[in-house]
Structures are given as C-alpha cells and as structure tokens.
Design a protein around this motif. Structure first.
Motif, PDB file in Angstrom:
ATOM      1  N   GLU A 130     -16.586  43.288  19.195  1.00 36.02           N
ATOM      2  CA  GLU A 130     -15.252  42.680  19.290  1.00 36.02           C
ATOM      3  C   GLU A 130     -14.950  42.014  20.624  1.00 36.02           C
ATOM      4  N   VAL A 131     -15.992  41.610  21.340  1.00 32.96           N
ATOM      5  CA  VAL A 131     -15.766  40.868  22.578  1.00 32.96           C
ATOM      6  C   VAL A 131     -15.563  39.401  22.204  1.00 32.96           C
ATOM      7  N   ASN A 132     -14.550  38.810  22.786  1.00 32.62           N
ATOM      8  CA  ASN A 132     -14.266  37.413  22.505  1.00 32.62           C
ATOM      9  C   ASN A 132     -15.083  36.528  23.442  1.00 32.62           C
ATOM     10  N   VAL A 133     -16.015  35.793  22.860  1.00 29.04           N
ATOM     11  CA  VAL A 133     -16.894  34.916  23.646  1.00 29.04           C
ATOM     12  C   VAL A 133     -16.387  33.483  23.474  1.00 29.04           C
ATOM     13  N   GLY A 170     -16.904  29.235  20.188  1.00 28.43           N
ATOM     14  CA  GLY A 170     -17.055  30.615  20.626  1.00 28.43           C
ATOM     15  C   GLY A 170     -17.164  31.524  19.433  1.00 28.43           C
ATOM     16  N   THR A 171     -17.201  32.797  19.691  1.00 26.86           N
ATOM     17  CA  THR A 171     -17.351  33.749  18.595  1.00 26.86           C
ATOM     18  C   THR A 171     -16.952  35.140  19.062  1.00 26.86           C
ATOM     19  N   THR A 172     -17.120  36.087  18.164  1.00 31.61           N
ATOM     20  CA  THR A 172     -16.830  37.485  18.481  1.00 31.61           C
ATOM     21  C   THR A 172     -18.108  38.277  18.311  1.00 31.61           C
ATOM     22  N   THR A 213     -14.108  38.258  26.940  1.00 30.14           N
ATOM     23  CA  THR A 213     -12.885  39.044  27.111  1.00 30.14           C
ATOM     24  C   THR A 213     -12.781  40.145  26.068  1.00 30.14           C
ATOM     25  N   PRO A 235      -9.952  43.706  25.668  1.00 31.14           N
ATOM     26  CA  PRO A 235      -8.870  44.408  26.380  1.00 31.14           C
ATOM     27  C   PRO A 235      -9.330  45.629  27.175  1.00 31.14           C
ATOM     28  N   GLN A 253      -9.751  41.314  14.005  1.00 26.97           N
ATOM     29  CA  GLN A 253     -10.035  41.161  15.427  1.00 26.97           C
ATOM     30  C   GLN A 253     -10.765  39.840  15.679  1.00 26.97           C
ATOM     31  N   ASN A 293      -9.445  36.790  17.928  1.00 24.21           N
ATOM     32  CA  ASN A 293     -10.237  36.157  18.986  1.00 24.21           C
ATOM     33  C   ASN A 293     -10.310  34.648  18.782  1.00 24.21           C
ATOM     34  N   ARG A 346      -8.941  31.862  21.376  1.00 27.00           N
ATOM     35  CA  ARG A 346      -9.807  30.808  21.899  1.00 27.00           C
ATOM     36  C   ARG A 346      -9.102  29.454  21.768  1.00 27.00           C
ATOM     37  N   GLN A 370      -1.524  44.240  22.687  1.00 27.70           N
ATOM     38  CA  GLN A 370      -2.178  42.942  22.563  1.00 27.70           C
ATOM     39  C   GLN A 370      -1.276  41.962  21.823  1.00 27.70           C
TER      40      GLN A 370
END
Lengths: 748, 219
Positions: free
Chosen positions: A39-42, A50-52, A74, A76, B44, B48, B52, B93
C-alpha cells in the motif's frame, strides 16, 4: 510557405508526442527492515503515472515521460521518500527502504502495572464509567469495580484499595493530579466506608497496581488517577430515587459551550431496608447521610481551562454489638462524620508546553462515641474526635519533544494538620511533604519506548528526605503483542494514626519489579503479569491496652524495622462482544504470596488482608428487544489468615505475641443486576429513566471478613458484612440528555 | 513573426487541451473504479491513484475529494469486518484530504460536509460508548450542514437512510423507515444532475441495492 511552416511545426509536435508514447517500465520493491511494505503510493512526481505496491512491496508501472524525474514513495506510517530517476529508453528498476514514522497511534505504551480506562487506549480501554455502573456487585463505586481486576483484593470490613499484598492505606487516589485525602466516607470499625465521589464525574482513569509514574507519590502499593470530565455535552437535569436514597442535580452548559456549572444534592437513609432485610449488624441508628456537590468549568479566551469541584458530605450511624468483655451486655459505637473537598485546577497550552496546576483543600471530621450497655442502661460515652485539614498543591509543566517523546517536571506540596481528642489524650499532628519530580517519555521507535523518572520528597514531620527513581520500558514483540517491564522505588510516611508517642521514624519503602506480556486486539485483551515487591523500613508498633468500651486496638509506632515482600502472578482476559454476540465478559485471577513483619506482628506472617488466590468473573449482556441489560459477577478469594496479637512489656521493652490465629473460610459472592431502559429509542421522549435492580451475594454465602477479640483474647466475634444478601432497586431519570443513542452505541 | 507567435500559442492551447483531456480521461477511469472496489486494499490503491492525480492537479478539489472518499469506503469496508481499531488512522487520512478539498472548493460544499460526516461516524465506531458525545455530535453537525447546503442532494438522503436502516427498531430506527428513505434517496438520484461529469455521483447503486432486497430480508 506560411502553411508549410505551420505544418512542419505540427508534424514536429506530433512526432514528439508520438515518440513520447513509447512506454518505459519502472519497477522495484519497497521495504522496511527487509520486509516488503504494501500500500505504498509510488508516484512519478507531477504526472498521473504511478502505482501502489502489492502485498510483497513490489510495484511496476509504465510511463511515457522522459528525462530526469522524481519518484515519491508515500505511506502514512513511514516517512516520505523521494528518488531521482533518469528515464531514457530502458526500463528502470529501483528498490527503496522506508524509514518508520513515529506516531502516537502506533507507538507502544508502557503498560506494566497499569490499566488505563480512557479513550486514549481506544478499544482496549477498561472500566469506563459505564463499565462500572454495569458491573454487578460494584454498587456503582469505582473502588468496588476495581476489585474485579487482577491485583486488587476483596477485603471487606475496611475501605481502601488493597493492592498486591498492600494495606488499604498504601494506595492513593488522585483527581486531576491532586491527591484526594478522604476518598472514602467516614465509618465505624468493621464497616467499610463508601466512595464519596460520583462515578460519572470522571471520564477516564488510570489504575496502577504498581510501578506508577514519578508524578505521584506517598503510596507504597498503587495509585488510582481519576480524570474529571470537561464540559458536559448538554444541559441536563436528573434525579434518582430508591428506598435508600433520593438525589437530584443539574448541569448547565453555556450557550457558546465555553462554560458550565452544576450542582447535586442527595439524602440517604437505610432504615426502611432494615425493616425488610435481616441485617447482621444491629444499627441502633440507621446509617443516614446528606451530600451535595458543586462544580464550574470554563475556558478562557486564550485557551486556558479552569475546573472547580467542591463537595460536602455528612453521615451518621450507630452500631450495637454484643460485648466481648465480661460484665457488659453490648458495646455501642456512634458516628457523626463530616467531610468537605474542594479542587480547583487549571491547564493551558503554551506552544510546545503544557501547564497543569491544581490545588485542593479537604477537611474531614470523624466524631465517634463509644459506650456500653448493661441491663438496658447505657454507660457514659467516651468520645474519639479526629479532624484533619489537608492542603494539596501541584504544578506540572510538560514539553513535547517529538511526536511521542516528552519531558515533564513539577512540584507537589501536601500539608496535613490533624487533631485527635480521646479522653485526656490530645494529639496534634502536622506534616508538610514537599516533592519535586521529573519524568521523561522516550519513544525510540513505534516498537520501543521507555519512561524514566525520579521523585524527591521531604517530610517536615520526619525531617527526612528521599529520592525515588522509577523506570519502565515497553517493547512490541509482534503486531498485537507487547511486553513491558517496570521498576521503581516508592516511599510513604507512616500513618499518623500509629504516631501516638515519641519514636524516631522515617519513610517506609517499597521496591517494585513488574513484568508484563499483553495481547490487545480488536475487542479482546489478554494479559499476564508477574511482580515482585520488596518492603523495607515498615513501621513496627506495639499495642496500647485498649479501652474496654471499644474493642479496637490502639497501636503506637516504635521504629522502622519492619520488612516484607509480596510476589505473584496475575492473569486477565476480556472479550468484549467478540466471541458471543452482545456479551462482554472478563475473567481475572491473581496469585499472591506475601509475608510481612510489620505493625505488631511478632514474626514475619502472611498479612491478614492478603488472600493467596483471588478469582473473579464478570459478564454483561444487553438484550435490545427487551431494552434490558443483564449483568453477573462472581468473586472467589481463598480464606485469609487472622491474628489476635497482644503486647507485653519486659524491662520496658514491648514484646508482641500471637494469642489466637486461624484462617477465615473462603470468600464467595455471586452478584446479579439488571438495568431496564424503557424509553430507549422513543425519539420524542422527554425523560430517560433507567430502572435498576441488583442483588448482591445472591446465593447468600455467609462471608466473614475477620475476627474481633476481647481485651484478654478469650472471646471473639466475627466481623461480617452488615447484610448477607442485599437487594437494591432504584430509578434514575434524566431530562434534557437523550441517552438513547448513548445506550444504542454502547450496545451495538 | 506575429504568425509564428500565434501558431506557438495555438500549439500551447492544444497542449493544455490535451492535458485537460488527460485529466478528464484518467478521472473518469478512476471514478468508474469506485464501483468495482471491494477490499480495503482495492480502496487504498484507488485512494493512492487519486492522491497522485491530486498532487499534479493541485488546483482541483475533486482528486482530493475522491481520495478522501476512497479512504472512507476503505474504512466502511473494515468496519463491516469488525476491524474498528484502525479506523482512527483511516479517518485521519480522509480528513487530511478533505481539508485539501475544502480549501479548494470552499466551505459551502455539501459533498465535502457529507464525507466529513462519514469520517466522524467512522471515528465514533472505534469506541461508541465514549465517542458518541464527541464524534457522534460532530457527525450530526456535518450532516446538518450538508443538508442545509443542498437539500436535494441524493447522497445526503442515502446516508441518512442508511443510518435509520441500521439502527435497531428498539432505538427508533427501522428497516421499513429506512426503506422509505431509500426510496426518497432513489427519487433524488433520478432527479439529480451532477454539475460536471466528474462531480460526485456515487450512491445510486447502493440505494437500488437496498430497495432490491427481498421483502423478508428487509424486515
């Protein structure tokens, strides 16, 4: 030519944009401590691309961008990371390691020895006011409800929290940081005083059965820190009625929600119930009491917050019991008690600093009259009059260091001024205890935190100083599992009631070692605690020959040569509506091994207030269809020892010896209560009644709290509860506050 | 030279137009995904995605709005699975993105107020007994604000209907009353025209779903 030029330009533009559409794949892995993070936002900065990351922390996406770009990562729970990449025609691969973001929500909390019941600890919170009201057998009293938690002994005849082999006076109760000197009402020997403070006055509490913070002192065993409510949510009126009491009150909230004030008054009388139930205790004067309280709270324009709470309580009772002394039929004791407590506190934030200042004053008077009765003729009375004035002041300044670290320090002053009059004896006791303390919370990571503190005290009566370092550390073993360890030194002045003659005394001392493992997950808490407590410098006393009219011993402090230990294991399990629908239950078990040589004990003995095994279980169920809450509780405690100790004098030296001793039978009590809320859900209802029926000790077990002995030790009588089985019915009605949703949400 | 400039300007216009089309395209695509998301992970990922877009389109409120909405939906999914402990973090969030959206869209946006209501409701569920008076009250305030600003908003009607539907009868809620309110919401959905294709337009399927439940289930 013009058009050609334009065409050319257009072509060029088209070309670049087409070329731009050749996609480059960017992929990699995001990890924290060698583990992939999901679940990191790239994001390729300033593009839509981008992607997760997936469950393993892998990511891959395509982009048509070219040149040097920045990729951001990113999440949290971690610090943001930026990486510069150069995108040409080849696929790009990059791996990054995240750094944990330390946050209040995720940080591990030191919980060794303490149980917090406030919203701070969220779903795992224990014993909120509603919990206390719905615990059968607790009578809505905070101190009684705590006996259903591990570490707290069910003792009976004496008020106070008996924690892990400590006496009732080795625990202290605080309100918004200030010591409450007389939390319990006055009573006569053998009957425990009641909580004088209304349970719903407090929004949260921290109950510490050891290893508590350096902000608090003068308690060898544990501390209960009560946090009073801020502004009420709405203006409301309420009144309560039952065969034993009547009370009414109101809370008014200012229009701009910046101030409030309120008052309550109540009257109680037991005589009606005496006619219905068979009491063990012969009340020649039925217990009756009058109480009232007053409060105001307001917010200043600059964000400060003042809170005042004041109360007054007076109670009376008279008890007649068969005399243990030859020549008398009965002995009588009559009480006239008065108590008042006032607490003013202020808190304000100044940037990174938080200031908390509070002062309290309390006055307590206990006027006891002892007499005997022979052939229906009462003898002349002897009076034991004690009154005390207590002043407490405390200031704490706290500074936040980062999200989860802080340092706080301050001072506390406690002034005691007591008078005792008994026949020719007049005692005046004065003591000012000045303390300074500093403590720091250190959050090293979300998985590791520590608390280090030190407290120094000076007692004007003893003319001595002490320094008490305290330390605690918590570590998260796995997602729901935490472990913590606490160590501390604790000092307490000898109780003034034992200071009846000249003696060279000092602080009593205890050392706590607590180790805990806890698992807290959604709706469930499991904890194991092991502790070792070492006592030193406990006071030793000898008996002053008691007056024949009052079969209570008077003890006088001799020196500080007492010592002792307590060690044990505790288990607690709570399942809040997780396994069984609508059922909240908890089970606690405590094993305690304790021995002491203190007061008049001739040798090291298992104290009379320390049961080896204590088991309790509490279950609550709300039945929405019937608008009914049903609660059960059960307590078992292994029989405690009892002693009859006398003193003789040999060459002017006091020698204590045991005349009689034995073991009480095991304690058992099953309690039951129901709450009926008929107006629940009636949206247009104006009043919100709650009817309560509770039966304590429903099986009628004949419990014994201890024994009294005659002056010569030849005769004894059991100390028993005033009544074996008690039935309480009452109605509490409030106006103005719709408790409906409250009740729903409680029971969802 | 003048012409040159003009063509340059033209090219620029087409470029921005192109970008605009890109924004519409990607937003349309992502908004369509809302209906297909099922798990907290799905939401999620979607959050994201909107984040973005939002970081590129820092003047538009909708990406932040949808990011917040995705978080709220994630929270609601978790709530249904009984995972209350993590709801605070999720509400944090959501509220972060809601303030961004509100800064851009202004304070009188009913859709944002409604999401705030939903976020406070999530917070309340962490510990209803203690939080009813604070987060519960805030949720009610936000609901009132939303309703005042846009009485015809079908999503406001939908969430109100849900609240009633899930409140047990003993407490003044009821499935029948809830269903009546879903009908009202459905009517409002039928009459509702979002300002643009990208503006909030979710919820109709939910109202339809409740109304399509077999009668015995709705009891």
């Amino acid at each position: 030519m013009k058009t050609q030029g334009q065409n050319l330009l257009f072509l060029l533009f088209l070309l670049t944009s087409v070329m731009g559409y050749s996609q480059v794949k960017i992929s990699g892995k995001v990890s924290f401590k060698n583990k992939g993070v999901a679940e990191v936002n790239v994001t390729l900065k300033d593009t839509y691309d981008g992607t997760t990351t997936d469950a393993q922390g892998n990511f891959t996406f395509e982009t048509s961008e070219k040149g040097t770009h920045i990729i951001t990562f990113t999440h949290p729970k971690y610090e943001n990371i930026e990486r510069s990449v150069s995108i040409e025609n080849q696929d790009v691969s990059l791996n990054v390691d995240l750094k944990e973001q330390i946050s209040e929500i995720d940080a591990v909390v030191v919980s060794a020895g303490s149980i917090e019941a406030s919203d701070k600890k969220r779903a795992t919170a224990l014993l909120t006011p509603i919990d206390i009201y719905t615990t059968a057998g607790a009578d809505g009293q905070i101190s009684s409800a705590l006996t259903y938690l591990p570490g707290v002994q069910k003792v009976g005849g004496t008020e106070g929290l008996f924690i892990r082999g400590g006496t009732g006076t080795e625990s202290k109760i605080f309100m918004d940081g200030s010591l409450i000197n007389n939390y319990f009402s006055n009573s006569v020997p053998g009957i425990a005083g009641r909580d004088q403070f209304n349970t719903s006055l407090f929004k949260g509490n921290i109950f510490s059965s050891g290893g508590y913070s350096a902000l608090y002192g003068q308690a060898l065993s544990g501390a209960l820190m009560l946090e009073s409510v801020d502004l009420p949510d709405e203006t409301s009126y309420n009144f309560g009625i039952s065969p034993i009491f009547l009370n009414a009150g109101f809370q008014k909230l200012g229009d701009h929600k910046n101030y409030s004030y309120g008052a309550t008054a109540g009257y109680s009388l037991l005589s009606l119930m005496q006619k219905v139930f068979k009491f063990n205790t012969d009340f020649v004067e039925a217990p009756q009491g009058f109480n009232g309280d007053l409060n105001f709270r307001f917010k200043t324009k600059s964000g400060g917050f003042f809170k005042y709470y004041g109360m007054f309580n007076s109670n009376k009772m008279g008890v007649r019991s068969e005399s243990l002394e030859p020549g008398y039929d009965f002995s009588l004791v009559k009480l006239n008690g008065k108590n008042t407590f006032h607490n003013l506190s202020f808190r304000q934030k100044f940037g990174k600093y938080l200031l908390n200042v509070g002062g309290s004053y309390s006055y307590n008077r206990s006027d006891l009259h002892f007499s005997t009765e022979t052939n229906d003729i009462e003898s002349s009375r002897s009076q034991l009059l004690t009154d005390g004035n207590y002043l407490n002041f405390k200031a704490v300044l706290e500074r936040k260091i980062n999200r989860i670290s802080a340092v706080r320090g301050g001072i506390e002053l406690n002034n005691t001024d007591e008078n005792l009059n008994f026949e020719a004896v007049q005692k005046h006791y004065k003591d000012l205890i000045s303390s300074a303390f500093v403590e720091t919370d250190l959050g090293f990571s979300n998985a590791l935190s520590a608390k280090i503190g030190v407290r120094a005290e000076h007692s004007s009566f003893l003319g001595k100083n002490n320094i008490a370092p305290r330390f605690a550390i918590a570590y998260r073993l796995a997602k729901d599992w935490t472990t913590s360890f606490a160590y501390g030194l604790f000092y307490q002045n000898p109780e003034s009631k034992y200071i009846n003659g000249p003696a060279n005394l000092g602080f009593q001392k205890s050392q706590h070692y607590i180790f805990q493992v806890q698992r807290a997950s959604e709706g469930r808490t499991l904890r194991f605690e092991a502790f070792y407590k070492k006592y030193d410098q406990l006071i030793k006393t000898f008996n002053v020959t008691p007056d024949k009219e009052q079969n209570q011993q008077i003890q006088t402090a001799l020196n500080n040569d007492g010592y002792g230990f307590a060690k044990g294991l505790e288990f607690f399990w709570r399942d809040n509506k997780k396994t069984f629908e609508n059922i909240d239950y908890w089970i606690s078990y405590s094993y305690l091994d304790s021995k002491r040589d203190f007061l008049n004990y001739p040798v090291s003995l298992q104290p009379g207030f320390a049961a080896q095994h204590t088991l309790s279980a509490v279950a609550k169920r709300f039945i929405p269809e019937w608008k009914l809450g049903v609660n059960l509780s059960y307590t078992y405690a292994k029989g405690r020892p009892y002693y009859d100790i006398a003193s003789t004098f040999d060459n002017g030296k006091a020698i204590n010896y045991t005349r009689n001793e034995g073991r009480l039978k095991d304690y058992n009590a099953l309690n039951f209560s129901i709450n009926y809320l008929p107006n629940i859900g009636k949206k247009d209802a104006k009043s919100f009644p709650v009817f309560v029926l509770s039966v304590s000790n429903i099986l009628g077990s004949k419990n014994v709290y201890g024994y009294n002995f005659s002056a010569d030790g030849s005769r004894s009588s059991a100390i028993v509860p005033p009544v074996n089985t008690f039935v309480f019915i009452g109605a509490f009605i409030s106006f103005g506050v719709d408790k409906t949703d409250d009740a729903i949400n409680n029971n969802l | 030279m003048k012409k040159y400039l003009l063509s340059f300007a033209l090219a620029f216009v087409s470029l921005t137009a192109f970008a605009q089309a890109d924004y519409d395209k990607i937003m349309t695509e992502k908004i369509a995904k809302i209906e297909t998301c099922k798990t907290p992970e799905d939401f999620q990922t979607l959050a994201n995605d909107f984040q973005r877009i939002g970081s590129k389109e820092s003047t538009k409120w909708l990406p932040a709005y949808y990011a917040a909405f995705s978080y709220i939906q994630k929270g609601r999914t978790m709530m249904r699975d009984g995972k209350m402990q993590d709801l605070d973090g999720i509400a944090d969030q959501a509220e972060k993105h809601l303030s961004m959206a509100q800064n851009l869209a202004g304070a009188d946006n009913a859709e944002i107020h409604l999401l705030r209501k939903m976020s406070y409701s999530l917070r309340m569920m962490v510990n209803p007994a203690q939080r009813y008076m604070t987060d519960g009250a805030r949720a009610a305030e936000e609901m009132n604000a939303a309703e005042k600003l846009d009485p015809a908003n079908p999503r406001v009607a939908l969430i109100k209907a849900e609240d009633v539907y899930f409140t047990p009868e003993q407490y003044g809620g009821s499935k029948t009353k809830g269903l009546e309110m879903f009908k009202d919401a459905q009517a409002k959905f039928n009459a509702y025209k979002p300002k643009t294709a990208l503006d909030p337009n979710w919820g109709k399927a939910e109202a339809d779903y409740f109304l399509s439940l077999p009668a015995e289930k709705a009891k």
